[in-house]
Each structure stands twice: as structure tokens, then as C-alpha cells.
Design a protein around this motif. Structure first.
Motif, mmCIF file in Angstrom:
data_model
loop_
_atom_site.group_PDB
_atom_site.id
_atom_site.type_symbol
_atom_site.label_atom_id
_atom_site.label_comp_id
_atom_site.label_asym_id
_atom_site.label_seq_id
_atom_site.Cartn_x
_atom_site.Cartn_y
_atom_site.Cartn_z
ATOM 1 N N SER A 131 6.791 -8.637 -7.823
ATOM 2 C CA SER A 131 7.093 -9.337 -6.569
ATOM 3 C C SER A 131 7.207 -8.417 -5.352
ATOM 4 O O SER A 131 7.014 -8.859 -4.226
ATOM 5 C CB SER A 131 8.401 -10.119 -6.737
ATOM 6 O OG SER A 131 9.392 -9.259 -7.288
ATOM 7 N N LEU A 134 0.409 -11.953 -7.497
ATOM 8 C CA LEU A 134 -0.321 -11.803 -6.228
ATOM 9 C C LEU A 134 -0.787 -10.361 -6.017
ATOM 10 O O LEU A 134 -0.530 -9.470 -6.831
ATOM 11 C CB LEU A 134 0.583 -12.244 -5.074
ATOM 12 C CG LEU A 134 1.150 -13.677 -5.181
ATOM 13 C CD1 LEU A 134 2.066 -13.989 -3.993
ATOM 14 C CD2 LEU A 134 0.031 -14.712 -5.262
ATOM 15 N N GLY A 135 -1.462 -10.139 -4.886
ATOM 16 C CA GLY A 135 -1.816 -8.776 -4.469
ATOM 17 C C GLY A 135 -2.944 -8.161 -5.273
ATOM 18 O O GLY A 135 -3.176 -6.958 -5.198
ATOM 19 N N GLU A 167 -4.808 -12.150 1.794
ATOM 20 C CA GLU A 167 -4.145 -13.051 0.837
ATOM 21 C C GLU A 167 -3.057 -13.868 1.554
ATOM 22 O O GLU A 167 -2.889 -15.059 1.290
ATOM 23 C CB GLU A 167 -3.544 -12.248 -0.324
ATOM 24 C CG GLU A 167 -3.041 -13.152 -1.445
ATOM 25 C CD GLU A 167 -2.422 -12.366 -2.593
ATOM 26 O OE1 GLU A 167 -1.822 -11.305 -2.338
ATOM 27 O OE2 GLU A 167 -2.523 -12.833 -3.739
ATOM 28 N N GLY A 208 12.351 -4.852 -14.481
ATOM 29 C CA GLY A 208 11.773 -4.368 -15.730
ATOM 30 C C GLY A 208 10.279 -4.570 -15.703
ATOM 31 O O GLY A 208 9.713 -5.003 -14.696
ATOM 32 N N GLU A 209 9.663 -4.254 -16.833
ATOM 33 C CA GLU A 209 8.206 -4.354 -16.893
ATOM 34 C C GLU A 209 7.763 -5.777 -17.219
ATOM 35 O O GLU A 209 8.483 -6.531 -17.864
ATOM 36 C CB GLU A 209 7.690 -3.383 -17.941
ATOM 37 C CG GLU A 209 7.973 -1.977 -17.478
ATOM 38 C CD GLU A 209 7.144 -0.947 -18.196
ATOM 39 O OE1 GLU A 209 6.123 -1.304 -18.817
ATOM 40 O OE2 GLU A 209 7.534 0.218 -18.121
ATOM 41 N N TYR A 210 6.543 -6.061 -16.779
ATOM 42 C CA TYR A 210 5.997 -7.408 -16.929
ATOM 43 C C TYR A 210 6.210 -7.987 -18.333
ATOM 44 O O TYR A 210 6.668 -9.102 -18.493
ATOM 45 C CB TYR A 210 4.476 -7.397 -16.703
ATOM 46 C CG TYR A 210 3.988 -6.891 -15.379
ATOM 47 C CD1 TYR A 210 4.569 -7.293 -14.184
ATOM 48 C CD2 TYR A 210 2.888 -6.019 -15.315
ATOM 49 C CE1 TYR A 210 4.075 -6.858 -12.960
ATOM 50 C CE2 TYR A 210 2.386 -5.573 -14.097
ATOM 51 C CZ TYR A 210 2.982 -5.993 -12.927
ATOM 52 O OH TYR A 210 2.489 -5.553 -11.721
ATOM 53 N N VAL A 218 9.440 -3.602 -11.540
ATOM 54 C CA VAL A 218 10.051 -2.354 -12.037
ATOM 55 C C VAL A 218 10.870 -1.690 -10.931
ATOM 56 O O VAL A 218 11.682 -0.822 -11.217
ATOM 57 C CB VAL A 218 9.019 -1.306 -12.524
ATOM 58 C CG1 VAL A 218 8.581 -1.574 -13.941
ATOM 59 C CG2 VAL A 218 7.855 -1.160 -11.579
ATOM 60 N N SER A 219 10.622 -2.074 -9.694
ATOM 61 C CA SER A 219 11.245 -1.370 -8.570
ATOM 62 C C SER A 219 12.545 -2.040 -8.136
ATOM 63 O O SER A 219 12.661 -3.270 -8.134
ATOM 64 C CB SER A 219 10.255 -1.349 -7.399
ATOM 65 O OG SER A 219 10.905 -0.950 -6.234
ATOM 66 N N TYR A 228 6.075 3.432 -8.240
ATOM 67 C CA TYR A 228 7.050 2.616 -7.514
ATOM 68 C C TYR A 228 8.508 3.038 -7.706
ATOM 69 O O TYR A 228 9.324 2.262 -8.189
ATOM 70 C CB TYR A 228 6.841 1.134 -7.864
ATOM 71 C CG TYR A 228 5.473 0.658 -7.452
ATOM 72 C CD1 TYR A 228 5.229 0.249 -6.145
ATOM 73 C CD2 TYR A 228 4.405 0.672 -8.348
ATOM 74 C CE1 TYR A 228 3.972 -0.154 -5.754
ATOM 75 C CE2 TYR A 228 3.141 0.271 -7.963
ATOM 76 C CZ TYR A 228 2.926 -0.142 -6.668
ATOM 77 O OH TYR A 228 1.678 -0.528 -6.284
#
Ligand SMILES: C[S@@+](CC[C@H](N)C(=O)[O-])C[C@H]1O[C@@H](n2cnc3c(N)ncnc32)[C@H](O)[C@@H]1O
Length: 331
Positions: A97, A171-172, A71, A149-151, A124-125, A48
């Protein structure tokens, strides 16, 4: 909040926290370690960059990639019910997100119950900046406090900063990108950052006909192939090298023993290159870089995951084809 997090005030309704992991050297170290491991692998989080996020959005619109539209249809139908079951909450946190397109159904329903709603997208994107601005134009009753940032880091920030009742969205079927052991651990981390009464809404892509699964990751237009190959372009850009992307080919297939789609880049020839003094990294013809797993779930797998994290499934919804399940969980 710890000093390593840099807060940026964009305007009165939009702030961003940079959680400090877009570091080029972390990318470099991870890529070199992944290409030195056997079998070779690179984490899907590295898909990403700006181009990768753009390509993912394009994948979501291909006729074969049923995941997003399925979804979205569940969210469209049930967001009202989800908001009403969480009418005490004005804080919506979302992991991974992306463009936040589907999230609009949830935000719209929450804003009808209460304003302002604070939305905390985590990704992260950098796509988060664009999508945050678009949401603010659309929803007057919204505040956006994004975290780039990262989860894992972002969840720490969320539990330090936000004490009010919240719903966390994942989601996703992004949970399917973790191996099953880590998916359990990750749910435990989310659970640790929630209080009694908080909710977690997770999308799970379900096991289905292999032809439908294989087609979804091998679209006719070749967008998923481009997304996968973009990793070689990102390596070229970030290391300043010129690996020939034509020497690699996209492959994705359902592995029924592991209940997952595997995505790889296959080396079309014997080849070698160096990355930042990494020493020679060599490939044999047909050797692959494993770039992503997307686990496909059964009801039993979802139940076991929730139980292992001490979460109970409060409600769940499927589409009419039983392709996808959205679960509302809590402690
Ligand atoms: C498969 S896309 C899903 C996007 C969106 N949630 C959807 O359902 O369409 C995964 C998203 O998670 C982000 N992402 C992937 N790995 C991540 C990580 N480790 N930490 C934070 N974000 C991550 C990506 O940048 C991307 O926007």
C-alpha cells in the motif's frame, strides 16, 4: 491467528498486525546469499526502509515517472464505477500500500456506498503507520487494520481473519517486480485467498516507447539513482559496515527480449568487503548487483496471467495514451 503475529492496538479505529518478517537477521542472510550468487542480486523488497519509502514517494512525483500519475488518473475517473460494481463490499485489502495516496479514490467511493469501510493495508515498510493515521484523519467512515509484513504471510492472515466479501488492490504495477513465473504463482495465491464474488484490482504498466520507459527509471534529478544506491546505505546501517556508495553507480534500461526494465548497481572498481563474518565478497569492475525488474505488459500477457490463475477479467480501463491498464478480476 497464529501466535507468531503480534497485534498492536493503536486506537479505536486503527490496529496493526506485525507479521514478523522485518527481522534484521533475515535481511542479513538474504543479502549475503544474494551477493554470493552469480549473478549478484538482492530482492527489491529490501529497498523499502524508511529512507527508501521516502525516496519512492519522491520518484512518484518526478516528471519522468508517468506510472503513478497515469494510474491515479484512471482511478480518479473510474473509482465510482469500481465501487458500484462492488457495492456488497466493505472490506478493502491492499498489497504494497505504501503511502496509500492513490487508494484515496477507491476508499472515498466505497465509503459513499457504505460505512464503515475496513481498510487492510499490507506493506513491509513502516510507512504504513503514517499513511494509516493520515487516512483516518481524512475519512470518518474508515477503520484501518494494517499488516506490516510480506505479501505472502499477510495473505494468510487475511484469509484466516476476514470472511466477508472483499476487494484486493495491487496497484503501481508492483506485480511487474515479480518474474513472470512467480507473478502467475502469486496470482494463484491471491486467488486461493478469495471467495466467489470477491474482486481483485491490479495495475499493469504497459509496453511502450523505450525512450519513455528508460527516462522513467533514469530521472534527471537522480532520485531513482538515489533510491537504488540507498540499498548500499541500508546494508551499511544494518550490518554496521562502511561500504563506499561512491564505488557503485545506478543503471536502469529496458530489456526488450524480456519485456522488462532492469535496475542494477554497477561496481565502479574491483572491490571486496565482509558482512558479519560472511567471508570476502568481491566485485570485479563493472560487475553488477541486479536490484529490480519491472516487467512491462501487453494485453496478451495480462490475459495469460489471469487465465493461469483461474481469474477472469471483468472490466479494464486504460489512460488515453495506453500507458497503463487497471484490471478488475474475479473468480
Ligand atoms: C512500487 S511501491 C508501490 C506503492 C503503491 N502501491 C503505489 O502504487 O504507489 C511497492 C510497495 O510495496 C511494498 N513492498 C515491496 N515488496 C513487498 C513485499 N514482498 N511484501 C509487502 N510489501 C512489499 C513496498 O514497501 C512499497 O511500499
Amino acid at each position: 491467528m497464529s501466535a507468531e503475529y503480534l497485534k498492536e492496538h493503536i486506537n479505536d479505529r486503527f490496529s496493526l498486525v506485525h507479521a514478523g518478517n522485518g527481522d534484521v537477521s533475515v535481511f542479513a542472510d538474504d543479502v549475503i546469499a544474494g551477493l554470493r550468487s552469480k549473478p549478484k542480486q538482492i530482492s527489491p523488497k529490501y529497498f523499502y526502509d524508511d529512507k527508501g519509502s521516502e525516496l519512492f514517494e519522491k520518484i512518484c512525483t518526478t516528471p519522468e515517472y508517468y506510472v503513478t500519475r497515469t494510474e491515479a488518473s484512471i482511478l480518479k475517473e473510474h473509482s465510482r464505477e469500481i465501487a458500484d460494481a462492488n457495492s456488497d463490499k466493505s472490506l478493502v485489502v491492499e498489497l504494497g500500500s505504501g503511502s496509500s495516496i492513490k487508494t484515496r479514490y477507491i476508499l472515498n467511493a466505497f465509503i459513499k456506498n457504505t460505512t464503515p469501510v475496513t481498510y487492510v493495508p499490507i506493506d513491509v515498510s513502516q510507512i504504513l503507520v503514517q499513511s494509516g493515521n493520515a487516512l483516518l484523519r481524512e475519512f470518518e467512515g474508515l477503520l484501518v487494520n494494517g499488516i506490516i509484513g510480506e505479501y505472502e504471510h499477510a495473505l494468510e492472515i487475511v484469509s484466516q481473519v476476514y470472511k466477508q466479501p472483499k476487494i484486493i488492490l495491487f496497484l503501481g504495477s508492483s506485480i511487474g517486480n515479480f518474474d513472470l513465473k512467480y507473478a502467475e504463482e502469486f496470482l494463484k495465491k491471491i486467488s486461493a485467498c478469495t471467495n466467489k464474488g470477491d474482486s481483485l484490482l491490479i495495475g499493469f504498466d504497459l509496453v511502450k516507447d523505450e525512450n519513455i520507459l528508460n527516462a522513467a527509471y533514469n530521472d534527471n534529478e537522480g532520485v531513482t539513482a538515489e533510491f537504488n544506491l540507498n540499498l548500499i546505505r541500508r546494508i551499511n546501517n544494518e550490518f554496521g559496515v562502511q561500504i563506499d556508495e561512491n564505488n557503485f553507480e545506478h543503471t536502469a534500461f529496458f530489456n526488450p527480449q524480456k519485456s522488462r526494465i532492469e535496475m542494477h548497481l554497477i561496481s565502479k572498481c574491483d572491490q571486496s568487503f565482509c558482512l558479519n563474518g560472511s567471508g570476502e565478497i568481491s566485485f570485479r569492475k563493472n560487475e553488477t548487483i541486479h536490484t529490480e525488474n519491472s516487467y512491462k505488459f501487453t494485453g496478451e500477457m495480462i490475459k495469460a496471467l489471469a487465465e493461469s490463475a483461474g481469474l477472469s477479467i471483468q472490466n479494464s480501463w486504460k489512460d488515453k495514451n495506453n500507458y497503463f491498464e487497471l484490471c478488475l478480476m474475479g473468480k
